[in-house]
Design a protein around this motif. Structure first.
Motif, PDB file in Angstrom:
ATOM      1  N   PHE A  90       0.835  -1.205   0.000  1.00 49.93           N
ATOM      2  CA  PHE A  90       0.000   0.000   0.000  1.00 49.93           C
ATOM      3  C   PHE A  90       0.870   1.255   0.000  1.00 49.93           C
ATOM      4  O   PHE A  90       0.707   2.151  -0.826  1.00 49.93           O
ATOM      5  CB  PHE A  90      -0.955  -0.002   1.200  1.00 49.93           C
ATOM      6  CG  PHE A  90      -1.735   1.275   1.348  1.00 49.93           C
ATOM      7  CD1 PHE A  90      -2.724   1.605   0.426  1.00 49.93           C
ATOM      8  CD2 PHE A  90      -1.470   2.166   2.383  1.00 49.93           C
ATOM      9  CE1 PHE A  90      -3.438   2.786   0.550  1.00 49.93           C
ATOM     10  CE2 PHE A  90      -2.188   3.353   2.502  1.00 49.93           C
ATOM     11  CZ  PHE A  90      -3.179   3.662   1.585  1.00 49.93           C
ATOM     12  N   THR A  91       1.820   1.319   0.950  1.00 49.68           N
ATOM     13  CA  THR A  91       2.664   2.523   1.024  1.00 49.68           C
ATOM     14  C   THR A  91       3.441   2.700  -0.276  1.00 49.68           C
ATOM     15  O   THR A  91       3.616   3.810  -0.775  1.00 49.68           O
ATOM     16  CB  THR A  91       3.624   2.445   2.213  1.00 49.68           C
ATOM     17  OG1 THR A  91       4.387   1.241   2.124  1.00 49.68           O
ATOM     18  CG2 THR A  91       2.866   2.459   3.540  1.00 49.68           C
ATOM     19  N   ARG A  92       3.871   1.581  -0.843  1.00 46.09           N
ATOM     20  CA  ARG A  92       4.638   1.643  -2.092  1.00 46.09           C
ATOM     21  C   ARG A  92       3.794   2.236  -3.216  1.00 46.09           C
ATOM     22  O   ARG A  92       4.219   3.136  -3.940  1.00 46.09           O
ATOM     23  CB  ARG A  92       5.128   0.246  -2.463  1.00 46.09           C
ATOM     24  CG  ARG A  92       6.078   0.234  -3.675  1.00 46.09           C
ATOM     25  CD  ARG A  92       6.902  -1.042  -3.696  1.00 46.09           C
ATOM     26  NE  ARG A  92       6.066  -2.239  -3.734  1.00 46.09           N
ATOM     27  CZ  ARG A  92       6.108  -3.207  -2.821  1.00 46.09           C
ATOM     28  NH1 ARG A  92       6.954  -3.130  -1.772  1.00 46.09           N
ATOM     29  NH2 ARG A  92       5.358  -4.272  -2.943  1.00 46.09           N
ATOM     30  N   LEU A  93       2.509   1.770  -3.334  1.00 44.15           N
ATOM     31  CA  LEU A  93       1.635   2.254  -4.405  1.00 44.15           C
ATOM     32  C   LEU A  93       1.261   3.713  -4.211  1.00 44.15           C
ATOM     33  O   LEU A  93       1.134   4.468  -5.176  1.00 44.15           O
ATOM     34  CB  LEU A  93       0.397   1.366  -4.528  1.00 44.15           C
ATOM     35  CG  LEU A  93       0.663   0.105  -5.356  1.00 44.15           C
ATOM     36  CD1 LEU A  93      -0.431  -0.927  -5.128  1.00 44.15           C
ATOM     37  CD2 LEU A  93       0.780   0.459  -6.839  1.00 44.15           C
ATOM     38  N   VAL A  94       1.092   4.124  -2.942  1.00 45.23           N
ATOM     39  CA  VAL A  94       0.809   5.541  -2.679  1.00 45.23           C
ATOM     40  C   VAL A  94       2.011   6.370  -3.149  1.00 45.23           C
ATOM     41  O   VAL A  94       1.876   7.395  -3.820  1.00 45.23           O
ATOM     42  CB  VAL A  94       0.530   5.782  -1.177  1.00 45.23           C
ATOM     43  CG1 VAL A  94       0.501   7.286  -0.869  1.00 45.23           C
ATOM     44  CG2 VAL A  94      -0.805   5.143  -0.787  1.00 45.23           C
ATOM     45  N   LYS A  95       3.210   5.850  -2.801  1.00 46.28           N
ATOM     46  CA  LYS A  95       4.443   6.553  -3.200  1.00 46.28           C
ATOM     47  C   LYS A  95       4.529   6.682  -4.723  1.00 46.28           C
ATOM     48  O   LYS A  95       4.692   7.779  -5.255  1.00 46.28           O
ATOM     49  CB  LYS A  95       5.640   5.786  -2.647  1.00 46.28           C
ATOM     50  CG  LYS A  95       7.005   6.391  -2.993  1.00 46.28           C
ATOM     51  CD  LYS A  95       8.103   5.520  -2.357  1.00 46.28           C
ATOM     52  CE  LYS A  95       9.462   5.819  -2.973  1.00 46.28           C
ATOM     53  NZ  LYS A  95      10.014   7.103  -2.459  1.00 46.28           N
ATOM     54  N   PHE A  96       4.355   5.522  -5.423  1.00 41.54           N
ATOM     55  CA  PHE A  96       4.445   5.526  -6.883  1.00 41.54           C
ATOM     56  C   PHE A  96       3.461   6.507  -7.489  1.00 41.54           C
ATOM     57  O   PHE A  96       3.790   7.306  -8.348  1.00 41.54           O
ATOM     58  CB  PHE A  96       4.182   4.123  -7.452  1.00 41.54           C
ATOM     59  CG  PHE A  96       5.283   3.137  -7.188  1.00 41.54           C
ATOM     60  CD1 PHE A  96       6.492   3.539  -6.587  1.00 41.54           C
ATOM     61  CD2 PHE A  96       5.136   1.793  -7.558  1.00 41.54           C
ATOM     62  CE1 PHE A  96       7.492   2.617  -6.363  1.00 41.54           C
ATOM     63  CE2 PHE A  96       6.143   0.884  -7.335  1.00 41.54           C
ATOM     64  CZ  PHE A  96       7.324   1.284  -6.724  1.00 41.54           C
ATOM     65  N   ASN A  97       2.198   6.435  -7.049  1.00 41.33           N
ATOM     66  CA  ASN A  97       1.155   7.256  -7.642  1.00 41.33           C
ATOM     67  C   ASN A  97       1.379   8.736  -7.373  1.00 41.33           C
ATOM     68  O   ASN A  97       1.217   9.561  -8.272  1.00 41.33           O
ATOM     69  CB  ASN A  97      -0.218   6.831  -7.122  1.00 41.33           C
ATOM     70  CG  ASN A  97      -0.804   5.683  -7.938  1.00 41.33           C
ATOM     71  OD1 ASN A  97      -1.166   5.828  -9.097  1.00 41.33           O
ATOM     72  ND2 ASN A  97      -0.848   4.502  -7.316  1.00 41.33           N
ATOM     73  N   LEU A  98       1.708   9.042  -6.103  1.00 51.60           N
ATOM     74  CA  LEU A  98       1.899  10.458  -5.774  1.00 51.60           C
ATOM     75  C   LEU A  98       3.122  11.029  -6.507  1.00 51.60           C
ATOM     76  O   LEU A  98       3.083  12.129  -7.061  1.00 51.60           O
ATOM     77  CB  LEU A  98       2.045  10.640  -4.259  1.00 51.60           C
ATOM     78  CG  LEU A  98       0.753  10.553  -3.441  1.00 51.60           C
ATOM     79  CD1 LEU A  98       1.063  10.700  -1.953  1.00 51.60           C
ATOM     80  CD2 LEU A  98      -0.265  11.601  -3.882  1.00 51.60           C
ATOM     81  N   GLU A  99       4.200  10.245  -6.522  1.00 55.52           N
ATOM     82  CA  GLU A  99       5.430  10.750  -7.153  1.00 55.52           C
ATOM     83  C   GLU A  99       5.255  10.864  -8.663  1.00 55.52           C
ATOM     84  O   GLU A  99       5.880  11.716  -9.300  1.00 55.52           O
ATOM     85  CB  GLU A  99       6.625   9.880  -6.772  1.00 55.52           C
ATOM     86  CG  GLU A  99       7.001  10.104  -5.305  1.00 55.52           C
ATOM     87  CD  GLU A  99       8.234   9.356  -4.847  1.00 55.52           C
ATOM     88  OE1 GLU A  99       8.706   9.666  -3.749  1.00 55.52           O
ATOM     89  OE2 GLU A  99       8.724   8.466  -5.590  1.00 55.52           O
ATOM     90  N   ALA A 100       4.361  10.009  -9.236  1.00 59.43           N
ATOM     91  CA  ALA A 100       4.112  10.068 -10.680  1.00 59.43           C
ATOM     92  C   ALA A 100       3.496  11.394 -11.076  1.00 59.43           C
ATOM     93  O   ALA A 100       3.575  11.805 -12.227  1.00 59.43           O
ATOM     94  CB  ALA A 100       3.195   8.912 -11.094  1.00 59.43           C
TER      95      ALA A 100
END
Lengths: 542, 125
Positions: B15-25
């Protein structure tokens, strides 16, 4: 005097003059006709005491005593010894008092000094004999009376000449059964008819007519009025008696008192009725218990589904979250010319949304039974809900007909939950009309109609037919619900919609929320087609 | 424009990883993940986030305890917190985020638009 035998005849002599008493004693003793044994006392009190202690065969009583005088003396001795013959001793000039004593129950009197002692002896013996005969008679009369009272049957004869009743005779036992004597029947030729209970007279008259016509007749049972005013049941058996030429000359009948039998029969019938009604009550209770049990089982099932659902929902939400974010990332960052990948990602995203919808429905269903209750105008809630589904209505080309009654009484509602109810019902209606149609939403104040008792029984709503309620009706013009599905529409996960369209929780949630509000929901097919959903909610009590 | 620093705390690493990926994208955020409640204070000290996304139900130190510690700190108490939880329903908080005890929160599953909207509303620029 065979009857008296050789035993001495004990006589109580009550005489205040001791000398004449002794003289009488001596003279009576000498008589050859009987052996008298005289016991003497000079005062009334002493006489009464002697009579109380031992029996005498006769009493010789002087009415003038030191402690009592005249007829009063007789009355007191007679009441003390009612079965002993009393012979009054009087002076020469006192016949009238003596005669009065005889009228009151004395056996005889003897005028002192006038008649000889032989006469006195005879008077005593006759008095004893007469008294004994009286006693025997009285006893036999009593026995007869007693027997008569026990008698429950009597016979009667009606003498007939040329078809006319000439006379009737009733055996004495009629007194016990009817309270009337034979003489009363003889004096009144229609008494037998008058005593018959008014309602039973036609049957009795018919029986009499047939008997008079010479036909044998079965016994009948009927009521009579006893002379004392009570009602008795009798069995009346009457047969014709004919002369040698075959003409009816009399009717002979037997009347039996069957009051006791009828009373027992009635008592038995009453007991039977009581049993039958008790049994009915038991059956009713049983049915109610069974319904309550079904309701409980259903409620318990719902509760466990709810608890389970809440647990599962929370567990499923995290993986869904990951899928959602993952799909989102791929969709935004996967640079590909393959359209299929985009389609797949779109489908996946829709699938996640759908799964989330199911879980949200489950959570709705298992939501705590606490309502945020406020006095609310249901019309406002409906307007808000309809505004939210505006897009779906337009997209499916559905005509909206609103018939909201103004000035409805306020309802105690959880606005958000009730909005959900309306949305669920309206969405069902919309999905039932993919080719377009018409959606009618109505509100009104109404009397709760006669609904299927099952509906009222299963919900603990406390509503009864005839209660004043606010009614919300949502009607579509779709194909209706298959009859065999109608009983299952409120079951969780039951749906008639194509896969992916329904969670099977919409109506389950509707029902739960409405019941939390103490209301009722009724979903039925309209005779003209389409489905009508009715909500009934009691207005706030003031 | 400086990228906003977002600390995302959840025991579920994917979850934290996907939040990171999406936000940083989006190019607007710098995201740091943390999967342990008891390491949050250290991460805050090291990373100085502009906003913290905090899961409530975690093994060990849960979101509530972490929030209490941050509140007790003179500087860190001003960092905006947004709770993320699967324990509440969307309807109860509304799509733009409601508040629990003064804190904003979002109900999982949350879509990126909602998340970004919520961050933008609450972040101290």
């Amino acid at each position: 005097m065979q009857l008296l035998g050789n035993k001495p005849i004990r006589v109580l002599l009550v005489e205040d003059d001791a000398a004449s008493a002794r003289l009488l004693q001596a003279r009576l003793f000498k008589l050859p006709m009987a052996r008298f044994e005289l016991v003497w006392t000079g005062k009334l009190e002493a006489a009464l005491e002697r009579l109380n202690q031992e029996p005498f065969e006769a009493v010789l009583l002087d009415l003038s005593l030191p402690d009592s005088d005249g007829l009063d003396t007789f009355a007191r001795v007679h009441s003390q010894a009612p079965t002993e013959p009393i012979i009054v001793l009087t002076g020469l000039d006192d016949d009238s008092t003596a005669l009065e004593a005889i009228r009151l129950g004395a056996q005889d009197y003897w005028v002192k000094g006038e008649a000889g002692v032989k006469t006195l002896a005879r008077i005593i013996l006759y008095a004893i004999e007469r008294k004994r005969a009286e006693e025997v008679l009285r006893e036999s009369e009593q026995r007869y009376k007693h027997l008569l009272e026990l008698t429950t049957d009597y016979i009667f004869t009606t003498t007939v000449k040329d078809g006319q009743v000439v006379s009737t005779s009733h055996s004495p036992a009629c007194l016990a059964v009817t309270g009337y004597t034979s003489e009363e029947y003889a004096a009144d030729p229609v008494l037998w008819y008058r005593m018959v209970h008014e309602e039973d007279r036609p049957a009795v008259v018919q029986q009499a007519a047939q008997v008079l016509a010479g036909k044998p007749v079965a016994p009948i049972e009927h009521r009579i009025h006893h002379k004392n005013g009570s009602i008795r049941w009798v069995k009346n058996t009457t047969v014709p008696r004919k002369d040698d030429r075959g003409r009816v000359i009399a009717c002979d009948g037997l009347i039996s008192d069957i009051t006791e039998r009828i009373r027992l029969q009635e008592e038995r019938e009453r007991s039977r009725q009581a049993l039958v009604s008790a049994l009915k009550d038991l059956q009713n209770s049983h049915r109610e218990l069974k319904a309550a049990q079904l309701h409980l089982i259903q409620a318990e099932k719902m509760d466990s589904v709810g608890t389970l659902a809440a647990g599962v929902a929370h567990q499923v939400k995290n993986p869904l979250q990951i899928l959602l974010l993952g799909v989102r990332y791929l969709a935004n960052n996967l640079s590909t010319s393959d359209e299929r990948i985009n389609t797949i990602l779109t489908d996946m995203r829709k699938a996640v949304t759908r799964a989330d919808n199911i879980i949200r429905g489950l959570l709705e269903f298992s939501a705590s039974n606490q309502l945020a209750i406020k006095a609310t105008d249901i019309n406002e809630v409906i307007q808000q809900a309809l505004w939210l589904v505006n897009y779906e209505l337009a997209a499916n080309r559905i005509r909206l007909v609103k018939e909201l009654a103004p000035h409805l009484p306020a309802l105690s509602l959880d606005k958000i939950k009730m909005e959900q109810v309306i949305i669920n019902l309206v969405m069902n209606a919309i999905q039932a009309m993919p080719q377009g149609g018409s959606l009618t939403v109505k509100t009104a104040v109404a009397q709760l109609p006669q609904l299927h008792p099952h509906l009222l029984e299963r919900t603990g709503s406390g509503l009864k037919s005839g209660d004043t309620v606010v009614m919300v009706t949502i009607e579509d013009t779709g194909p209706g619900i298959p009859e065999d599905a109608l009983t299952k529409i409120f079951d969780p996960f039951y749906t008639t919609k194509p896969p992916g369209k329904g969670t099977g929780l919409g109506l389950t949630v509707v029902k739960k929320i409405i019941e939390l509000h103490g209301g009722l929901v009724d979903v039925r097919n309209c005779p003209q087609g389409g489905v009508q959903a009715n909500l009934f909610i009691k207005p706030q009590s003031n | 424009m400086r990228k906003k620093r977002i600390l995302v705390v959840d025991d579920e690493a994917s979850f934290t990883r996907l939040v990171k990926f999406n936000l940083e994208a989006t190019g607007n955020y710098e995201v740091r993940e943390e999967n342990w409640g008891d390491r949050v204070l250290a991460a805050v000290k090291d990373f100085s986030p502009d906003l913290i996304l905090l899961d409530i139900i975690m093994p060990g130190e849960d979101g509530g305890e972490v929030a209490a510690k941050l509140q007790a700190h003179p500087h860190w108490q001003r960092i905006p917190l947004v709770f993320l939880t699967a324990a509440v329903k969307k309807e109860e908080i509304g799509s733009s985020g409601g508040r629990i005890g003064g804190f904003a929160y979002l109900a999982k599953p949350v879509d990126m638009e909602e998340l970004i909207h919520c961050i933008e509303r609450n972040v101290s620029a």
